[in-house]
Design an enzyme around this catalytic site. Structure first.
Site, PDB file in Angstrom:
ATOM      1  N   ARG A  52      20.793   6.034 -16.369  1.00 19.43           N
ATOM      2  CA  ARG A  52      20.730   6.183 -14.909  1.00 19.43           C
ATOM      3  C   ARG A  52      19.917   5.046 -14.282  1.00 19.43           C
ATOM      4  O   ARG A  52      20.272   4.538 -13.215  1.00 19.43           O
ATOM      5  CB  ARG A  52      20.135   7.553 -14.554  1.00 19.43           C
ATOM      6  CG  ARG A  52      21.065   8.680 -14.972  1.00 19.43           C
ATOM      7  CD  ARG A  52      20.398  10.031 -14.955  1.00 19.43           C
ATOM      8  NE  ARG A  52      21.304  11.049 -15.482  1.00 19.43           N
ATOM      9  CZ  ARG A  52      20.921  12.250 -15.887  1.00 19.43           C
ATOM     10  NH1 ARG A  52      19.642  12.597 -15.834  1.00 19.43           N
ATOM     11  NH2 ARG A  52      21.807  13.109 -16.345  1.00 19.43           N
TER      12      ARG A  52
ATOM     13  N   ARG B  26      -3.620   7.191   4.056  1.00 25.60           N
ATOM     14  CA  ARG B  26      -3.835   8.116   5.167  1.00 25.60           C
ATOM     15  C   ARG B  26      -3.171   9.466   4.894  1.00 25.60           C
ATOM     16  O   ARG B  26      -3.122  10.322   5.772  1.00 25.60           O
ATOM     17  CB  ARG B  26      -3.277   7.503   6.457  1.00 25.60           C
ATOM     18  CG  ARG B  26      -4.034   6.260   6.899  1.00 25.60           C
ATOM     19  CD  ARG B  26      -3.382   5.578   8.094  1.00 25.60           C
ATOM     20  NE  ARG B  26      -4.170   4.423   8.516  1.00 25.60           N
ATOM     21  CZ  ARG B  26      -3.699   3.429   9.274  1.00 25.60           C
ATOM     22  NH1 ARG B  26      -2.437   3.437   9.676  1.00 25.60           N
ATOM     23  NH2 ARG B  26      -4.478   2.425   9.617  1.00 25.60           N
TER      24      ARG B  26
ATOM     25  N   CYS C 236      -0.647   1.503   1.308  1.00 24.31           N
ATOM     26  CA  CYS C 236      -0.791   1.219   2.735  1.00 24.31           C
ATOM     27  C   CYS C 236      -1.120   2.554   3.399  1.00 24.31           C
ATOM     28  O   CYS C 236      -1.527   3.494   2.712  1.00 24.31           O
ATOM     29  CB  CYS C 236       0.446   0.526   3.312  1.00 24.31           C
ATOM     30  SG  CYS C 236       1.968   1.487   3.370  1.00 24.31           S
ATOM     31  N   GLY C 237      -0.958   2.659   4.701  1.00 25.78           N
ATOM     32  CA  GLY C 237      -1.340   3.897   5.366  1.00 25.78           C
ATOM     33  C   GLY C 237      -0.554   5.092   4.851  1.00 25.78           C
ATOM     34  O   GLY C 237      -1.128   6.125   4.482  1.00 25.78           O
ATOM     35  N   THR C 238       0.748   4.961   4.832  1.00 25.56           N
ATOM     36  CA  THR C 238       1.602   6.043   4.336  1.00 25.56           C
ATOM     37  C   THR C 238       2.098   5.800   2.914  1.00 25.56           C
ATOM     38  O   THR C 238       2.634   6.711   2.283  1.00 25.56           O
ATOM     39  CB  THR C 238       2.863   6.173   5.218  1.00 25.56           C
ATOM     40  OG1 THR C 238       3.548   4.907   5.188  1.00 25.56           O
ATOM     41  CG2 THR C 238       2.511   6.550   6.644  1.00 25.56           C
ATOM     42  N   GLY C 239       2.008   4.564   2.459  1.00 23.30           N
ATOM     43  CA  GLY C 239       2.617   4.175   1.183  1.00 23.30           C
ATOM     44  C   GLY C 239       4.081   3.819   1.331  1.00 23.30           C
ATOM     45  O   GLY C 239       4.683   3.260   0.405  1.00 23.30           O
TER      46      GLY C 239
ATOM     47  N   ASP D 247      -2.456  -3.012   2.252  1.00 22.53           N
ATOM     48  CA  ASP D 247      -2.741  -3.618   3.551  1.00 22.53           C
ATOM     49  C   ASP D 247      -4.136  -3.160   3.991  1.00 22.53           C
ATOM     50  O   ASP D 247      -4.882  -2.532   3.213  1.00 22.53           O
ATOM     51  CB  ASP D 247      -1.620  -3.326   4.573  1.00 22.53           C
ATOM     52  CG  ASP D 247      -1.618  -1.876   5.059  1.00 22.53           C
ATOM     53  OD1 ASP D 247      -2.441  -1.066   4.576  1.00 22.53           O
ATOM     54  OD2 ASP D 247      -0.790  -1.559   5.928  1.00 22.53           O
ATOM     55  N   HIS D 248      -4.468  -3.426   5.250  1.00 24.41           N
ATOM     56  CA  HIS D 248      -5.813  -3.121   5.758  1.00 24.41           C
ATOM     57  C   HIS D 248      -6.118  -1.621   5.761  1.00 24.41           C
ATOM     58  O   HIS D 248      -7.267  -1.221   5.710  1.00 24.41           O
ATOM     59  CB  HIS D 248      -5.953  -3.669   7.183  1.00 24.41           C
ATOM     60  CG  HIS D 248      -4.881  -3.170   8.102  1.00 24.41           C
ATOM     61  ND1 HIS D 248      -3.618  -3.737   8.123  1.00 24.41           N
ATOM     62  CD2 HIS D 248      -4.856  -2.149   8.990  1.00 24.41           C
ATOM     63  CE1 HIS D 248      -2.878  -3.079   9.014  1.00 24.41           C
ATOM     64  NE2 HIS D 248      -3.601  -2.103   9.537  1.00 24.41           N
TER      65      HIS D 248
ATOM     66  N   GLY E  37       5.858   1.855   3.858  1.00 25.80           N
ATOM     67  CA  GLY E  37       6.279   0.495   4.216  1.00 25.80           C
ATOM     68  C   GLY E  37       6.108  -0.476   3.065  1.00 25.80           C
ATOM     69  O   GLY E  37       7.005  -1.283   2.775  1.00 25.80           O
TER      70      GLY E  37
ATOM     71  N   ARG F  47      19.241   9.579 -21.604  1.00 25.69           N
ATOM     72  CA  ARG F  47      20.120   9.683 -20.434  1.00 25.69           C
ATOM     73  C   ARG F  47      19.463   9.088 -19.191  1.00 25.69           C
ATOM     74  O   ARG F  47      20.148   8.588 -18.299  1.00 25.69           O
ATOM     75  CB  ARG F  47      20.517  11.137 -20.182  1.00 25.69           C
ATOM     76  CG  ARG F  47      19.401  12.051 -19.730  1.00 25.69           C
ATOM     77  CD  ARG F  47      19.863  13.497 -19.626  1.00 25.69           C
ATOM     78  NE  ARG F  47      18.868  14.378 -19.033  1.00 25.69           N
ATOM     79  CZ  ARG F  47      17.797  14.854 -19.673  1.00 25.69           C
ATOM     80  NH1 ARG F  47      17.580  14.528 -20.930  1.00 25.69           N
ATOM     81  NH2 ARG F  47      16.953  15.667 -19.062  1.00 25.69           N
ATOM     82  N   HIS F  48      18.141   9.101 -19.178  1.00 26.67           N
ATOM     83  CA  HIS F  48      17.444   8.522 -18.029  1.00 26.67           C
ATOM     84  C   HIS F  48      17.573   6.991 -18.025  1.00 26.67           C
ATOM     85  O   HIS F  48      17.612   6.370 -16.967  1.00 26.67           O
ATOM     86  CB  HIS F  48      15.972   8.941 -18.036  1.00 26.67           C
ATOM     87  CG  HIS F  48      15.798  10.424 -18.045  1.00 26.67           C
ATOM     88  ND1 HIS F  48      16.225  11.219 -17.011  1.00 26.67           N
ATOM     89  CD2 HIS F  48      15.303  11.265 -19.000  1.00 26.67           C
ATOM     90  CE1 HIS F  48      15.973  12.484 -17.306  1.00 26.67           C
ATOM     91  NE2 HIS F  48      15.420  12.544 -18.502  1.00 26.67           N
TER      92      HIS F  48
END
Ligand code: RB5
Length: 146
Positions: free
Chosen positions: A140, A113, A69-72, A12-13, A74, A136-137
Site C-alpha cells: 500500500r 497549539r 507548527c501551530g496546528t501541525g 515555525d515560530h 501547514g 501488505r502495508h
C-alpha cells in the site's frame, strides 16, 4: 532502537518552545538530533521549514523528521510536497505509532497549539518506538509512491 539514528527537527515560530523540548527528549532517547531551526520567535513561514526538513530526509541525510507548527497541518502539507516524504500530523499516540507501523511515515508533524508538551513527547515516543510492519502495508505504501 532500529537503524534510525539521525532525526531532523524544524518548526515555525509557533512551535519554537515545543521543538526545543522535543529536541531534548529525542536526544535523551539516544538519537542524533539535527535541529535546523529557526532559533527566534520572529514570525516566519512554515512552508520554508517543512520543505527544508523534508529535503534532509528525502536526501538520506537524516533518517526521520519531526516538524511542528501551530496546528501541525501547514508544515505537514509542505513536507509532503517533497518526493519520497510521507508525513502525518498526530495529536494522539495511537496514530503516531500507526503512521510508522502501517504507513512507514518518515516524518511526524505535531501542532504546538493543539497538544501540550506532555502529550507531544508521548506522541514522539510512540512514533519513534514503533516499527514498520511491511507485508501488505508495504504494498500500500508503494501505491502511494507510484
Ligand atoms: C502561524 O500563525 C500558523 O498559521 C502556523 O503555525 C500553522 O498553524 C499553519 O498550519
Amino acid at each position: 532502537m532500529s537503524d534510525i539514528k539521525r532525526i531532523v527537527l524544524s518548526s515555525d515560530h509557533a512551535a519554537i518552545d515545543l521543538r526545543q523540548a522535543v529536541a531534548t527528549h529525542v536526544t535523551a532517547k539516544g538519537y542524533e538530533v539535527v535541529d535546523i531551526g529557526p532559533t527566534t520567535t520572529e514570525s516566519t513561514h512554515y512552508p520554508l521549514h517543512g520543505k527544508a526538513a523534508a529535503e534532509r530526509v528525502a536526501s538520506g541525510d537524516c533518517d526521520l523528521g519531526i516538524i511542528l507548527c501551530g496546528t501541525g497541518q501547514g508544515i505537514m502539507m509542505a513536507a509532503n510536497k517533497v518526493p519520497g516524504i510521507r508525513c502525518g500530523v498526530c495529536s494522539d499516540t495511537f496514530s503516531a505509532a500507526m503512521i510508522r507501523a502501517h504507513n512507514n511515515a518518515n516524518m511526524l508533524s505535531i501542532g504546538a497549539r493543539v497538544v501540550g508538551e506532555g502529550i507531544a513527547l508521548e506522541i514522539v515516543d510512540a512514533y519513534l518506538d514503533a516499527e514498520f510492519e511491511g507485508g501488505r502495508h508495504g504494498k500500500r505504501v508503494d501505491m502511494i509512491e507510484s
